[in-house]
Design a protein around this motif. Sequence first.
Motif, PDB file in Angstrom:
ATOM      1  N   GLN A 260      -3.533  -0.392   5.449  1.00 30.48           N
ATOM      2  CA  GLN A 260      -3.922   0.940   5.913  1.00 30.48           C
ATOM      3  C   GLN A 260      -5.338   1.278   5.459  1.00 30.48           C
ATOM      4  N   ASN A 261      -5.643   1.003   4.206  1.00 31.65           N
ATOM      5  CA  ASN A 261      -6.964   1.327   3.666  1.00 31.65           C
ATOM      6  C   ASN A 261      -8.074   0.519   4.327  1.00 31.65           C
ATOM      7  N   GLN A 262      -7.750  -0.688   4.787  1.00 35.11           N
ATOM      8  CA  GLN A 262      -8.751  -1.530   5.447  1.00 35.11           C
ATOM      9  C   GLN A 262      -8.978  -1.141   6.900  1.00 35.11           C
TER      10      GLN A 262
ATOM     11  N   VAL B 264       3.098   4.776   3.761  1.00 37.22           N
ATOM     12  CA  VAL B 264       1.922   4.715   4.628  1.00 37.22           C
ATOM     13  C   VAL B 264       2.098   5.625   5.840  1.00 37.22           C
ATOM     14  N   ASP B 265       0.980   5.872   6.522  1.00 39.51           N
ATOM     15  CA  ASP B 265       1.020   6.624   7.778  1.00 39.51           C
ATOM     16  C   ASP B 265       0.994   5.694   8.985  1.00 39.51           C
TER      17      ASP B 265
ATOM     18  N   ALA C  16       5.503  -5.364  -1.033  1.00 34.46           N
ATOM     19  CA  ALA C  16       5.363  -5.015   0.379  1.00 34.46           C
ATOM     20  C   ALA C  16       4.615  -3.691   0.535  1.00 34.46           C
ATOM     21  N   ILE C  17       4.899  -2.747  -0.330  1.00 35.71           N
ATOM     22  CA  ILE C  17       4.194  -1.460  -0.306  1.00 35.71           C
ATOM     23  C   ILE C  17       2.712  -1.655  -0.612  1.00 35.71           C
ATOM     24  N   GLU C  18       2.419  -2.505  -1.573  1.00 38.48           N
ATOM     25  CA  GLU C  18       1.018  -2.783  -1.931  1.00 38.48           C
ATOM     26  C   GLU C  18       0.257  -3.347  -0.734  1.00 38.48           C
TER      27      GLU C  18
END
Length: 289
Positions: free
Chosen positions: A88-90, A121-122, A80-82
């Motif tokens: 977020q990165n996308q 994540v933010d 789930a973290i992955e």
Amino acid sequence: MTALITPFKNGKIDQESYAKLIKRQIKNGIDAVVPVGTTGESATLTHEEHKICIQIAVDTCKGTATKVLAGAGSNATHEAIEFAQFAQNQGADGILSITPYYNKPMQEGLYEHYKAIANSVDLPVMLYNVPGRTGCDMLPATIFRLFNDCPNIYGVKEATGSIDRCVDLLAHEPNLVVVSGEDAINYPILSNGGKGVISVTSNILPDKISELTHLALDERYIEAKAINDKLYSINKIMFCESNPIPIKAAMFIAGLTPVLEYRLPLTPPSSENLKKIEAVMKTYDIKGF
């Protein structure tokens, strides 16, 4: 918000159709799309396919007013973290994270699971509670604890089907964003203080779900209820078999997807239910591309 289906063709994600469906959602006034949730058959996608769906949604919504709330859940916290970090990165606008399924964690396990995701994540994080699918019910006390302890956990997709649960949540924490995850009771949840919906039906009728939601949020409750009542028949038939079997059939019947294809163990609806879906659809004005 629309819980997007994932169209397949010859066993693979039909990426062209997927982007086209998202553009139709944008055109018809949907505020956000939700890729790779339950309706998107996330349980049978590979990790690579899951990420492709998020990427297509972000790319298609870029430069529009439509947001992306990316499905980023798993029964394994590290997975789930992955997914959350990838979203977020996308450039996703937030994540929707389902309670862990099958392993049936205790409430403390749910708390630690979501705390770990939120801390990784933010992005804004929406909890997703659907015990009928997962065998795991996140109780109000746990939701309140997460809401108070994790600044980026802002709300919950409430899919227990219980109005009592929604009343409980908002009576004790009015600042919690409660979103309907059950199309048949979208209006009751919104009129009780819910802030939106994540809809299956809006795959086929995005304009009507959007209108209903915005009317309710503008406190035009009589008009909103009239739409909810009109949508009752299609909302119910969309769950005559396990989601997303009926909605994918409806999308194919309406000519919105070129083929009707599922990932096993999901299969096409029975011929009897297919006829019922088709009959109900004839009573609605379904917008094309």
